[in-house]
Scaffold this active site. Structure first.
Site, PDB file in Angstrom:
ATOM      1  N   GLY A 115     -39.903 -23.699  -8.696  1.00  0.00           N
ATOM      2  CA  GLY A 115     -39.758 -25.106  -9.076  1.00  0.00           C
ATOM      3  C   GLY A 115     -38.999 -25.864  -8.015  1.00  0.00           C
ATOM      4  O   GLY A 115     -38.528 -25.285  -7.029  1.00  0.00           O
ATOM      5  N   GLY A 128     -36.224 -26.794  -6.498  1.00  0.00           N
ATOM      6  CA  GLY A 128     -34.837 -26.356  -6.578  1.00  0.00           C
ATOM      7  C   GLY A 128     -33.881 -27.309  -5.883  1.00  0.00           C
ATOM      8  O   GLY A 128     -32.661 -27.244  -6.074  1.00  0.00           O
ATOM      9  N   ARG A 129     -34.440 -28.169  -5.053  1.00  0.00           N
ATOM     10  CA  ARG A 129     -33.571 -29.122  -4.354  1.00  0.00           C
ATOM     11  C   ARG A 129     -34.298 -30.414  -4.014  1.00  0.00           C
ATOM     12  O   ARG A 129     -33.757 -31.266  -3.316  1.00  0.00           O
ATOM     13  CB  ARG A 129     -33.005 -28.506  -3.084  1.00  0.00           C
ATOM     14  CG  ARG A 129     -34.055 -27.920  -2.153  1.00  0.00           C
ATOM     15  CD  ARG A 129     -33.391 -27.431  -0.902  1.00  0.00           C
ATOM     16  NE  ARG A 129     -34.310 -26.658  -0.083  1.00  0.00           N
ATOM     17  CZ  ARG A 129     -34.054 -26.279   1.144  1.00  0.00           C
ATOM     18  NH1 ARG A 129     -32.903 -26.611   1.703  1.00  0.00           N
ATOM     19  NH2 ARG A 129     -34.903 -25.555   1.829  1.00  0.00           N
ATOM     20  N   ASP A 144     -28.019 -23.957  -3.799  1.00  0.00           N
ATOM     21  CA  ASP A 144     -27.038 -25.029  -4.024  1.00  0.00           C
ATOM     22  C   ASP A 144     -27.695 -26.406  -4.143  1.00  0.00           C
ATOM     23  O   ASP A 144     -27.013 -27.417  -4.296  1.00  0.00           O
ATOM     24  CB  ASP A 144     -25.998 -25.046  -2.897  1.00  0.00           C
ATOM     25  CG  ASP A 144     -26.639 -25.178  -1.519  1.00  0.00           C
ATOM     26  OD1 ASP A 144     -27.857 -25.442  -1.444  1.00  0.00           O
ATOM     27  OD2 ASP A 144     -25.918 -25.009  -0.515  1.00  0.00           O
ATOM     28  N   GLY A 145     -29.017 -26.445  -4.023  1.00  0.00           N
ATOM     29  CA  GLY A 145     -29.712 -27.723  -4.156  1.00  0.00           C
ATOM     30  C   GLY A 145     -29.591 -28.614  -2.930  1.00  0.00           C
ATOM     31  O   GLY A 145     -30.059 -29.750  -2.939  1.00  0.00           O
ATOM     32  N   ARG A 176     -39.107 -37.677   1.630  1.00  0.00           N
ATOM     33  CA  ARG A 176     -40.459 -37.371   2.098  1.00  0.00           C
ATOM     34  C   ARG A 176     -41.490 -37.944   1.139  1.00  0.00           C
ATOM     35  O   ARG A 176     -41.205 -38.109  -0.050  1.00  0.00           O
ATOM     36  CB  ARG A 176     -40.635 -35.874   2.307  1.00  0.00           C
ATOM     37  CG  ARG A 176     -40.397 -35.036   1.072  1.00  0.00           C
ATOM     38  CD  ARG A 176     -40.528 -33.551   1.391  1.00  0.00           C
ATOM     39  NE  ARG A 176     -40.427 -32.758   0.168  1.00  0.00           N
ATOM     40  CZ  ARG A 176     -40.539 -31.439   0.129  1.00  0.00           C
ATOM     41  NH1 ARG A 176     -40.749 -30.748   1.223  1.00  0.00           N
ATOM     42  NH2 ARG A 176     -40.447 -30.789  -1.025  1.00  0.00           N
ATOM     43  N   ARG A 227     -48.633 -28.320  -5.964  1.00  0.00           N
ATOM     44  CA  ARG A 227     -48.872 -27.101  -5.181  1.00  0.00           C
ATOM     45  C   ARG A 227     -49.777 -26.139  -5.939  1.00  0.00           C
ATOM     46  O   ARG A 227     -49.900 -26.256  -7.167  1.00  0.00           O
ATOM     47  CB  ARG A 227     -47.513 -26.400  -4.954  1.00  0.00           C
ATOM     48  CG  ARG A 227     -46.526 -27.264  -4.225  1.00  0.00           C
ATOM     49  CD  ARG A 227     -45.101 -27.083  -4.767  1.00  0.00           C
ATOM     50  NE  ARG A 227     -44.247 -28.129  -4.207  1.00  0.00           N
ATOM     51  CZ  ARG A 227     -43.650 -28.045  -3.037  1.00  0.00           C
ATOM     52  NH1 ARG A 227     -43.753 -26.938  -2.334  1.00  0.00           N
ATOM     53  NH2 ARG A 227     -42.936 -29.043  -2.571  1.00  0.00           N
ATOM     54  N   ASP A 248     -46.491 -21.298  -3.356  1.00  0.00           N
ATOM     55  CA  ASP A 248     -45.722 -22.475  -3.790  1.00  0.00           C
ATOM     56  C   ASP A 248     -45.540 -23.475  -2.646  1.00  0.00           C
ATOM     57  O   ASP A 248     -45.051 -24.581  -2.870  1.00  0.00           O
ATOM     58  CB  ASP A 248     -44.359 -22.063  -4.364  1.00  0.00           C
ATOM     59  CG  ASP A 248     -43.581 -21.165  -3.418  1.00  0.00           C
ATOM     60  OD1 ASP A 248     -44.050 -20.053  -3.137  1.00  0.00           O
ATOM     61  OD2 ASP A 248     -42.511 -21.585  -2.943  1.00  0.00           O
TER      62      ASP A 248
HETATM   63  P1  AMP Z   1     -39.065 -22.558   0.248  1.00  0.00           P
HETATM   64  O1  AMP Z   1     -39.631 -21.229   0.601  1.00  0.00           O
HETATM   65  O2  AMP Z   1     -38.010 -23.072   1.161  1.00  0.00           O
HETATM   66  O3  AMP Z   1     -40.141 -23.566   0.044  1.00  0.00           O
HETATM   67  O4  AMP Z   1     -38.287 -22.391  -1.160  1.00  0.00           O
HETATM   68  C1  AMP Z   1     -38.679 -21.516  -2.180  1.00  0.00           C
HETATM   69  C2  AMP Z   1     -37.987 -21.898  -3.472  1.00  0.00           C
HETATM   70  O5  AMP Z   1     -36.570 -21.873  -3.325  1.00  0.00           O
HETATM   71  C3  AMP Z   1     -38.315 -23.284  -3.976  1.00  0.00           C
HETATM   72  O6  AMP Z   1     -38.382 -23.233  -5.370  1.00  0.00           O
HETATM   73  C4  AMP Z   1     -37.140 -24.109  -3.499  1.00  0.00           C
HETATM   74  O7  AMP Z   1     -36.926 -25.246  -4.287  1.00  0.00           O
HETATM   75  C5  AMP Z   1     -36.005 -23.124  -3.647  1.00  0.00           C
HETATM   76  N1  AMP Z   1     -34.881 -23.401  -2.738  1.00  0.00           N
HETATM   77  C6  AMP Z   1     -34.842 -23.227  -1.393  1.00  0.00           C
HETATM   78  N2  AMP Z   1     -33.642 -23.563  -0.911  1.00  0.00           N
HETATM   79  C7  AMP Z   1     -32.888 -23.974  -1.960  1.00  0.00           C
HETATM   80  C8  AMP Z   1     -31.550 -24.460  -2.106  1.00  0.00           C
HETATM   81  N3  AMP Z   1     -30.718 -24.576  -1.078  1.00  0.00           N
HETATM   82  N4  AMP Z   1     -31.153 -24.794  -3.348  1.00  0.00           N
HETATM   83  C9  AMP Z   1     -31.951 -24.683  -4.406  1.00  0.00           C
HETATM   84  N5  AMP Z   1     -33.205 -24.223  -4.330  1.00  0.00           N
HETATM   85  C10 AMP Z   1     -33.680 -23.881  -3.129  1.00  0.00           C
HETATM   86 MG    MG Z   2     -41.177 -24.572  -0.828  1.00  0.00          MG
END
Ligand code: AMP
Ligand code: MG
Length: 493
Positions: free
Chosen positions: A98, A100-101, A129-130, A180, A187, A260
């Protein structure tokens, strides 16, 4: 400073909002407020993207917009939410993920969803940490705009704001928020989420939403038994295949092609440890965390196809017929080679297809790999050489000159090159002079960390028009320095 979002005040910067995604209902997201950051400042803005979404670029100099795009105040009429999705990460089912940030503010009247990335924790943050750090935000902003400049479908970047607020990664860094925009941030993982949880009504609702808004031609089609969901799968297959052809042709490695991170619109999204190739190394792995090389440059087209299977699986309850799903996926296998060949022909200045083109292309890619030739420089030099008949600068790139000469003989004999001016013109519009090499991003990041955004701005300007010569900026189109190969980019962002 009061660090909670004040719900009574909102900033009006002249944007009108719609809430199509929010209208799907609470099974699809959680409504929440961004978490404020202290003392924000502007890092970068795009007037082009502002105009695209119907925002007066002058707003991007005002404090109201600065606070709002940092998540410190709400934009009038916005309705912030984080969406839920799932996905396959590195080939393994990862369950619920989901936003996450990233926080979606809504979509502008011009039809663009606007997200704040790095705006604080959400129910989907898991251990995160979002937040996003300045380093990765600069990379995302510049690469979004670079891809757009190259004519490759992508999410866009409106602005970055920075804050002295500390963010812990391998070391302590500072926070930033990238705003953005894209017509949709849906997705593959959104579909996988509802399919995996047996939520068929929601799955159908999402598919209908995506079809009605973005793929209306899927309704009333006579192909694929008139099955709109199979038609959607086919349309996404085609767009994804086309995107992969463009990535491969320009030498772009995404780095984290988890389902995702795959856009239902065939856009490049979620810029993380991406890289534009320096030397042409087909097996190049740009993500330091990708120990198996799952997402190596030359595996991207196959991985995208694998991801298409995950999407097909998720859509099966709606498609209802395995044969139809298979037929829809077949289009990927047809479109990718066709599009890739078209791109490579253009890179060679060949306006009309001939049967022998495949051989010529395979041969030059093999030579580039064997000689470890810089990918971008080779194509740009070749473009100029076709225009002025001086192939020496191209030849100089190869250790094995004889092998290059042999290839050049077969290439320069082509009748199409009779019109050199025409061919060179096509090539100079196809083979960019400037790409966002790792070391260029790194230089802009180092300066930005010291509060100097001029390198960032210069790069932005060059990358927005990467086919132009930009006199006086040849250093940005030169070979990477030795230290470039020691840059390690991981998932940490
Ligand atoms: P990514 O591979 O960077 O697209 O991230 C995979 C998942 O991790 C997604 O659900 C992101 O929202 C979550 N995510 C990545 N970095 C963070 C962060 N610093 N804080 C919270 N969620 C994160
Ligand atoms: Mg991602």
């Amino acid at each position: 400073m009061n660090l909670s979002v004040d719900s009574d005040t909102s900033a009006d910067i002249g944007l009108a909002w719609n809430h199509g995604f929010a209208a799907l209902g609470p099974d699809f997201y959680t409504e929440l407020r961004p978490t404020p950051l202290p003392s924000p400042h502007w890092v970068g803005t795009s007037a082009d993207v502002a105009r695209l979404i119907g925002l007066d670029p002058a707003e991007l100099q005002r404090d109201e917009a600065l606070q709002a795009f940092t998540g410190n105040t709400l934009l009038t009429g916005s309705r912030p939410l984080a969406s839920v999705y799932s996905g396959h990460q590195f080939g393994v089912w990862a369950g619920q993920l989901g936003d996450g940030r990233a926080i979606l503010l809504g979509e502008t009247a011009s039809g663009y969803e606007v997200q704040l990335k790095g705006a604080g924790r959400t129910p989907y943050s898991r251990m995160g940490d979002g937040r996003a750090v300045l380093r990765s935000s600069i990379r995302e902003f510049l690469c979004s705009e670079a891809m757009h400049g190259l004519g490759i479908p992508t999410s866009r970047a409106l602005c970055i704001t920075g804050s002295p607020g500390p963010v812990r990664r391998e070391e302590v860094e500072t926070a930033a928020v990238v705003t953005r925009v894209a017509p949709s941030f849906v997705r593959f993982g959104h579909f996988e989420h509802f399919a995996a949880n047996g939520l068929e009504a929601q799955l159908k609702q999402l598919a209908d939403y995506v079809i009605d808004r973005y793929y209306p031609e899927c309704r009333g089609t006579t192909e694929l038994d008139g099955n709109a969901y199979a038609a959607l799968l086919q349309a996404v297959s085609e767009r994804t295949a086309r995107l992969m052809a463009q990535w491969q042709a320009v030498g772009f490695c995404h780095g984290v092609m988890n389902t995702d991170n795959m856009s239902i619109l065939g856009l490049t999204i979620d810029y993380g440890p991406f890289q534009f190739l320096d030397a042409f190394i087909p097996g190049h792995i740009c993500n330091h965390s990708d120990t198996q090389g799952r997402y190596a440059y030359n595996r991207q087209p196959n991985v995208a196809y694998w991801n298409m299977f995950c999407l097909a699986q998720a859509l099966m309850p709606l498609i209802g017929d395995e044969e139809l799903a298979r037929a829809a996926l077949e289009s990927y296998k047809a479109v990718f080679p066709q599009e890739f060949m078209a791109r490579m022909r253009a890179k060679l200045g060949l306006a009309s297809p001939r049967e022998q083109d495949g051989e010529l292309i395979d041969a030059i890619l093999l030579l580039l790999a064997r000689n470890g030739v810089d990918y971008t420089i080779f194509w740009r030099r070749l473009s100029h050489a076709v225009g002025n008949s001086d192939f020496e600068p191209v030849r100089d790139l190869f250790a094995d000159r004889e092998a290059f000469d042999a290839w050049l003989l077969s290439y320069s004999e082509l009748p199409v090159l009779d019109n050199q001016a025409l061919a060179a013109n096509l090539m100079l519009k196809t083979n960019p002079k400037f790409v966002l090499r790792n070391h260029l991003g790194e230089q802009a990041i180092r300066a930005a960390k010291l509060g100097d955004f001029s390198e960032f701005q210069t790069l932005q300007r060059l990358l927005e028009r990467p086919f132009d010569e930009h006199p006086g900026h040849d250093a940005y189109a030169a070979f990477p320095p030795d230290w470039a190969s020691s840059i390690e980019i991981s998932c940490s962002s």
